[in-house]
Design a protein around this motif. Structure first.
Motif, PDB file in Angstrom:
ATOM      1  N   LYS A  53       0.863  -1.189   0.000  1.00  0.00           N
ATOM      2  CA  LYS A  53       0.000   0.000   0.000  1.00  0.00           C
ATOM      3  C   LYS A  53       0.897   1.237   0.000  1.00  0.00           C
ATOM      4  O   LYS A  53       1.603   1.501   0.980  1.00  0.00           O
ATOM      5  CB  LYS A  53      -0.914  -0.021   1.223  1.00  0.00           C
ATOM      6  CG  LYS A  53      -1.858   1.178   1.306  1.00  0.00           C
ATOM      7  CD  LYS A  53      -2.868   1.044   2.449  1.00  0.00           C
ATOM      8  CE  LYS A  53      -3.816   2.249   2.494  1.00  0.00           C
ATOM      9  NZ  LYS A  53      -4.796   2.163   3.590  1.00  0.00           N
ATOM     10  N   GLU A 102      -0.096  -8.408   4.290  1.00  0.00           N
ATOM     11  CA  GLU A 102      -0.566  -9.736   3.885  1.00  0.00           C
ATOM     12  C   GLU A 102      -1.510  -9.540   2.699  1.00  0.00           C
ATOM     13  O   GLU A 102      -2.341  -8.627   2.704  1.00  0.00           O
ATOM     14  CB  GLU A 102      -1.321 -10.339   5.085  1.00  0.00           C
ATOM     15  CG  GLU A 102      -2.169 -11.522   4.790  1.00  0.00           C
ATOM     16  CD  GLU A 102      -3.126 -11.846   5.947  1.00  0.00           C
ATOM     17  OE1 GLU A 102      -3.786 -12.871   5.859  1.00  0.00           O
ATOM     18  OE2 GLU A 102      -3.216 -11.065   6.930  1.00  0.00           O
ATOM     19  N   GLU A 108     -12.298  -7.505  -2.436  1.00  0.00           N
ATOM     20  CA  GLU A 108     -13.308  -6.887  -1.567  1.00  0.00           C
ATOM     21  C   GLU A 108     -14.608  -7.697  -1.534  1.00  0.00           C
ATOM     22  O   GLU A 108     -15.041  -8.188  -2.575  1.00  0.00           O
ATOM     23  CB  GLU A 108     -13.634  -5.477  -2.092  1.00  0.00           C
ATOM     24  CG  GLU A 108     -12.420  -4.595  -2.242  1.00  0.00           C
ATOM     25  CD  GLU A 108     -12.710  -3.286  -2.997  1.00  0.00           C
ATOM     26  OE1 GLU A 108     -13.897  -2.993  -3.246  1.00  0.00           O
ATOM     27  OE2 GLU A 108     -11.737  -2.579  -3.323  1.00  0.00           O
ATOM     28  N   GLN A 153     -15.839  -2.291   0.893  1.00  0.00           N
ATOM     29  CA  GLN A 153     -14.560  -2.079   0.211  1.00  0.00           C
ATOM     30  C   GLN A 153     -13.373  -2.294   1.151  1.00  0.00           C
ATOM     31  O   GLN A 153     -12.239  -2.459   0.690  1.00  0.00           O
ATOM     32  CB  GLN A 153     -14.477  -0.653  -0.358  1.00  0.00           C
ATOM     33  CG  GLN A 153     -15.432  -0.372  -1.500  1.00  0.00           C
ATOM     34  CD  GLN A 153     -16.828   0.052  -1.027  1.00  0.00           C
ATOM     35  OE1 GLN A 153     -17.178  -0.045   0.153  1.00  0.00           O
ATOM     36  NE2 GLN A 153     -17.641   0.520  -1.957  1.00  0.00           N
TER      37      GLN A 153
HETATM   38  P1  ADP Z   1      -7.726   3.608   1.182  1.00  0.00           P
HETATM   39  O1  ADP Z   1      -7.381   4.142   2.515  1.00  0.00           O
HETATM   40  O2  ADP Z   1      -7.130   4.431   0.076  1.00  0.00           O
HETATM   41  O3  ADP Z   1      -9.168   3.313   0.992  1.00  0.00           O
HETATM   42  P2  ADP Z   1      -7.306   0.738   1.456  1.00  0.00           P
HETATM   43  O4  ADP Z   1      -6.402   0.246   2.513  1.00  0.00           O
HETATM   44  O5  ADP Z   1      -8.773   0.607   1.683  1.00  0.00           O
HETATM   45  O6  ADP Z   1      -6.910   2.243   1.105  1.00  0.00           O
HETATM   46  O7  ADP Z   1      -6.928   0.017   0.087  1.00  0.00           O
HETATM   47  C1  ADP Z   1      -7.614   0.343  -1.109  1.00  0.00           C
HETATM   48  C2  ADP Z   1      -8.074  -0.932  -1.787  1.00  0.00           C
HETATM   49  O8  ADP Z   1      -6.926  -1.756  -2.114  1.00  0.00           O
HETATM   50  C3  ADP Z   1      -8.963  -1.836  -0.939  1.00  0.00           C
HETATM   51  O9  ADP Z   1     -10.313  -1.438  -1.001  1.00  0.00           O
HETATM   52  C4  ADP Z   1      -8.712  -3.201  -1.583  1.00  0.00           C
HETATM   53  O10 ADP Z   1      -9.452  -3.344  -2.784  1.00  0.00           O
HETATM   54  C5  ADP Z   1      -7.233  -3.128  -1.957  1.00  0.00           C
HETATM   55  N1  ADP Z   1      -6.399  -3.694  -0.864  1.00  0.00           N
HETATM   56  C6  ADP Z   1      -6.002  -3.038   0.259  1.00  0.00           C
HETATM   57  N2  ADP Z   1      -5.276  -3.844   1.067  1.00  0.00           N
HETATM   58  C7  ADP Z   1      -5.206  -5.046   0.449  1.00  0.00           C
HETATM   59  C8  ADP Z   1      -4.606  -6.310   0.785  1.00  0.00           C
HETATM   60  N3  ADP Z   1      -3.927  -6.478   1.921  1.00  0.00           N
HETATM   61  N4  ADP Z   1      -4.748  -7.342  -0.077  1.00  0.00           N
HETATM   62  C9  ADP Z   1      -5.444  -7.171  -1.234  1.00  0.00           C
HETATM   63  N5  ADP Z   1      -6.031  -6.009  -1.608  1.00  0.00           N
HETATM   64  C10 ADP Z   1      -5.930  -4.949  -0.795  1.00  0.00           C
END
Ligand code: ADP
Ligand code: MG
Length: 320
Positions: A53, A102, A108, A153
């Motif tokens: 991220k 992880e 989602e 989400q």
């Molecule tokens: P934001 O704060 O920008 O909303 P998120 O942590 O929700 O950031 O991450 C955005 C999107 O990325 C999530 O809604 C998901 O679809 C994807 N995502 C985030 N973390 C993971 C993860 N550990 N594994 C797979 N997909 C992820």
């Protein structure tokens, strides 16, 4: 300066070497939000896959490093719970902080919430996943952490087919309760926010419980209970708790499920069910309706809980 309710003391080592020295980006974007992009990557040393991220440190001209440290601190605190996404490493560049998480390969739960019949969740699925979500949220609440952005989400799956287990992500808005005095700056996603947020009243762990009520409603029916034609209408629906519990909407869904949702979508936060109370609700209890709890669903329930956390269930529920 710290904002209210933020924890900024972290223990994870912040690595300054280039992220790409240790990871190979797989190009595939897993998702994105307002200030973050999440990409799949492989750790070179182990060949293991992770989700990286990438968080911008400056947002709208403001330094947000402390917000990101708060997110890291909550992930550290929740390491002991299997339903909160694991944090592997942290990197920092001039412009970004990179959380190596992880990978929740199933994506989602949002996708199954809006899917047609053959891909949508069954009530049995929702019961199993709801227990996991509540287990994770009860852990956070026991530790005085409120998530404040629970929505489809931010609830991911370890695998989509076969349906795996849930992982709670995105602690960007999370706060520690014992340190909160002011909440006006925090706002989640319109459809999922509790009435007290709209009224600038104090938030509490009950604020998350409202969002869980909305979440379970969406998972079961595929419909967002308060969504209006515009933000104003949505907010009006929330503050009036204007909600459709009709037979039509809940066709084929047990009345215990409706009762469960009704215990959460209550305007007065003090009268809302807590996470612990939800876990004891008959809807999630196999003895109340054995046909919705098969042996396989039960054995999948709590995969790797420590003894102090787990409440073993009878694998062979006898009808009452
Ligand atoms: P934001 O704060 O920008 O909303 P998120 O942590 O929700 O950031 O991450 C955005 C999107 O990325 C999530 O809604 C998901 O679809 C994807 N995502 C985030 N973390 C993971 C993860 N550990 N594994 C797979 N997909 C992820
Ligand atoms: Mg998010």
């Amino acid at each position: 300066m710290n904002k209210n309710g933020m924890v900024t003391e972290i223990h994870t080592k912040i690595r300054k070497e280039p992220f790409t020295a240790n990871y190979e980006l797989l190009g595939k974007e897993l998702g994105r939000g307002k200030f973050a992009v999440v990409k799949k990557c492989t750790e070179k040393a182990t060949g293991k896959q992770y989700a990286a991220k990438f968080l911008r440190k400056r947002r709208k001209g403001a330094d947000c490093r402390m917000d990101i440290f708060n997110e890291i601190a909550v992930l550290e605190l929740a390491k002991a719970n299997p339903y909160v996404v694991g944090l592997h490493e942290v990197y920092e560049t001039n412009s970004e902080i990179i959380l190596v998480l992880e990978c929740a390969a199933g994506g989602e739960i949002f996708h199954q919430c809006v899917a047609d019949n053959d891909e949508a969740f069954t009530e049995k699925d929702v019961i199993r996943l709801a227990k996991q979500i509540l287990n994770g949220v009860a852990f956070l609440h026991r530790n005085s952490v409120v998530h404040l952005d629970l929505k489809p989400q931010n609830i991911l799956l370890t695998s989509a087919r076969p349906l795996g287990d849930i992982r709670i992500v995105d602690f960007g808005l999370s706060r520690t309760m014992d340190k909160i005095t002011e909440v006006r700056e925090i706002l989640g996603t319109p459809e999922y926010v509790a009435p007290e947020i709209l009224n600038y009243e104090p938030i509490s762990t009950a604020t998350d419980m409202w969002s869980i009520g909305v979440l379970i409603y969406v998972m079961l029916t595929g419909e967002s209970p308060f969504l209006g034609d515009d933000k104003q209408e949505t907010f009006l629906n929330i503050s009036q708790v204007n909600i459709d519990y009709s037979q039509d909407t809940f066709e084929g869904i047990s009345s215990l499920a409706v009762d469960f949702i009704k215990s959460l979508l209550v305007k007065n936060p003090r009268k809302r069910a807590t996470a612990e109370e939800c876990l004891n609700h008959p809807w999630l209890n196999p003895h109340s309706h054995p046909h919705l709890h098969t042996m396989s669903a039960c054995s999948l329930d709590e995969p790797e809980m420590s003894q102090s956390e787990s409440e073993p269930e009878s694998p062979d529920p006898s009808p009452e």
